[in-house]
Write a protein that holds these residues in place. Structure first.
Motif, PDB file in Angstrom:
ATOM      1  N   ASP A   1      -7.558  13.555  -7.720  1.00  0.00           N
ATOM      2  CA  ASP A   1      -8.320  12.606  -8.537  1.00  0.00           C
ATOM      3  C   ASP A   1      -7.504  12.116  -9.730  1.00  0.00           C
ATOM      4  O   ASP A   1      -7.638  10.965 -10.148  1.00  0.00           O
ATOM      5  CB  ASP A   1      -9.642  13.216  -8.993  1.00  0.00           C
ATOM      6  N   ARG A   2      -6.620  12.973 -10.266  1.00  0.00           N
ATOM      7  CA  ARG A   2      -5.765  12.556 -11.384  1.00  0.00           C
ATOM      8  C   ARG A   2      -4.769  11.483 -10.949  1.00  0.00           C
ATOM      9  O   ARG A   2      -4.493  10.537 -11.683  1.00  0.00           O
ATOM     10  CB  ARG A   2      -5.018  13.762 -11.955  1.00  0.00           C
ATOM     11  N   VAL A   3      -4.227  11.629  -9.740  1.00  0.00           N
ATOM     12  CA  VAL A   3      -3.286  10.636  -9.229  1.00  0.00           C
ATOM     13  C   VAL A   3      -3.990   9.298  -9.012  1.00  0.00           C
ATOM     14  O   VAL A   3      -3.486   8.242  -9.410  1.00  0.00           O
ATOM     15  CB  VAL A   3      -2.635  11.119  -7.907  1.00  0.00           C
ATOM     16  N   ILE A   4      -5.155   9.340  -8.420  1.00  0.00           N
ATOM     17  CA  ILE A   4      -5.912   8.105  -8.168  1.00  0.00           C
ATOM     18  C   ILE A   4      -6.283   7.430  -9.491  1.00  0.00           C
ATOM     19  O   ILE A   4      -6.163   6.208  -9.639  1.00  0.00           O
ATOM     20  CB  ILE A   4      -7.162   8.396  -7.318  1.00  0.00           C
ATOM     21  N   GLU A   5      -6.708   8.206 -10.458  1.00  0.00           N
ATOM     22  CA  GLU A   5      -7.051   7.658 -11.769  1.00  0.00           C
ATOM     23  C   GLU A   5      -5.835   7.015 -12.435  1.00  0.00           C
ATOM     24  O   GLU A   5      -5.932   5.942 -13.025  1.00  0.00           O
ATOM     25  CB  GLU A   5      -7.641   8.751 -12.664  1.00  0.00           C
TER      26      GLU A   5
ATOM     27  N   GLN B   1      -9.712   2.766  -1.763  1.00  0.00           N
ATOM     28  CA  GLN B   1      -9.439   3.967  -0.993  1.00  0.00           C
ATOM     29  C   GLN B   1      -9.996   3.793   0.408  1.00  0.00           C
ATOM     30  O   GLN B   1     -11.069   3.226   0.592  1.00  0.00           O
ATOM     31  CB  GLN B   1     -10.085   5.185  -1.639  1.00  0.00           C
ATOM     32  N   ILE B   2      -9.241   4.262   1.377  1.00  0.00           N
ATOM     33  CA  ILE B   2      -9.722   4.294   2.747  1.00  0.00           C
ATOM     34  C   ILE B   2      -9.501   5.692   3.288  1.00  0.00           C
ATOM     35  O   ILE B   2      -8.750   6.486   2.716  1.00  0.00           O
ATOM     36  CB  ILE B   2      -9.014   3.255   3.651  1.00  0.00           C
ATOM     37  N   ILE B   3     -10.138   5.983   4.382  1.00  0.00           N
ATOM     38  CA  ILE B   3      -9.969   7.281   5.015  1.00  0.00           C
ATOM     39  C   ILE B   3      -9.862   7.064   6.511  1.00  0.00           C
ATOM     40  O   ILE B   3     -10.461   6.140   7.055  1.00  0.00           O
ATOM     41  CB  ILE B   3     -11.139   8.227   4.674  1.00  0.00           C
ATOM     42  N   THR B   4      -9.066   7.892   7.151  1.00  0.00           N
ATOM     43  CA  THR B   4      -8.974   7.854   8.600  1.00  0.00           C
ATOM     44  C   THR B   4      -9.278   9.241   9.133  1.00  0.00           C
ATOM     45  O   THR B   4      -8.985  10.252   8.485  1.00  0.00           O
ATOM     46  CB  THR B   4      -7.571   7.425   9.082  1.00  0.00           C
ATOM     47  N   TYR B   5      -9.876   9.267  10.271  1.00  0.00           N
ATOM     48  CA  TYR B   5     -10.189  10.530  10.929  1.00  0.00           C
ATOM     49  C   TYR B   5      -9.392  10.607  12.213  1.00  0.00           C
ATOM     50  O   TYR B   5      -9.284   9.630  12.954  1.00  0.00           O
ATOM     51  CB  TYR B   5     -11.685  10.624  11.262  1.00  0.00           C
TER      52      TYR B   5
ATOM     53  N   ASP C   1       0.850  -1.187   0.000  1.00  0.00           N
ATOM     54  CA  ASP C   1       0.000   0.000   0.000  1.00  0.00           C
ATOM     55  C   ASP C   1       0.885   1.236   0.000  1.00  0.00           C
ATOM     56  O   ASP C   1       2.078   1.174   0.268  1.00  0.00           O
ATOM     57  CB  ASP C   1      -0.935   0.015   1.205  1.00  0.00           C
ATOM     58  N   PHE C   2       0.293   2.348  -0.349  1.00  0.00           N
ATOM     59  CA  PHE C   2       0.985   3.624  -0.220  1.00  0.00           C
ATOM     60  C   PHE C   2      -0.046   4.696   0.028  1.00  0.00           C
ATOM     61  O   PHE C   2      -1.213   4.566  -0.324  1.00  0.00           O
ATOM     62  CB  PHE C   2       1.863   3.950  -1.446  1.00  0.00           C
ATOM     63  N   ASP C   3       0.413   5.731   0.696  1.00  0.00           N
ATOM     64  CA  ASP C   3      -0.471   6.845   1.032  1.00  0.00           C
ATOM     65  C   ASP C   3      -0.458   7.863  -0.085  1.00  0.00           C
ATOM     66  O   ASP C   3       0.568   8.124  -0.693  1.00  0.00           O
ATOM     67  CB  ASP C   3       0.003   7.533   2.316  1.00  0.00           C
ATOM     68  N   ILE C   4      -1.610   8.437  -0.332  1.00  0.00           N
ATOM     69  CA  ILE C   4      -1.717   9.519  -1.306  1.00  0.00           C
ATOM     70  C   ILE C   4      -2.103  10.768  -0.525  1.00  0.00           C
ATOM     71  O   ILE C   4      -3.268  11.058  -0.325  1.00  0.00           O
ATOM     72  CB  ILE C   4      -2.759   9.212  -2.403  1.00  0.00           C
TER      73      ILE C   4
END
Length: 68
Positions: free
Chosen positions: A14-18, A31-35, A3-6
């Protein structure tokens, strides 16, 4: 799984993810998200740092705010 963090700004993220999806396949990318939360004293100090206020001044505010 590797894995790597974006940690990119919202502009262009969005361009990087695409790109990653196209490069490695849409079924291989998720994709995941942390709070996170911050303690009140840390928030006051961070705001003071951003506003370029002196540490002593911000410390007084943080301590008096938390005592009231």
């Amino acid at each position: 799984m590797p894995d790597f963090d974006i940690d990119f700004c919202m502009e262009g993220r969005d361009r990087v993810i695409e790109y990653v999806m196209n490069k490695h396949g849409h079924d291989c990318v998720s994709q995941i998200i942390t709070y996170g939360t911050m303690a009140a004293k840390a928030v006051v100090r961070d705001v003071g740092r951003v506003l370029a206020l002196g540490y002593g001044f911000v410390d007084k505010i943080a301590n008096s705010f938390l005592l009231s």
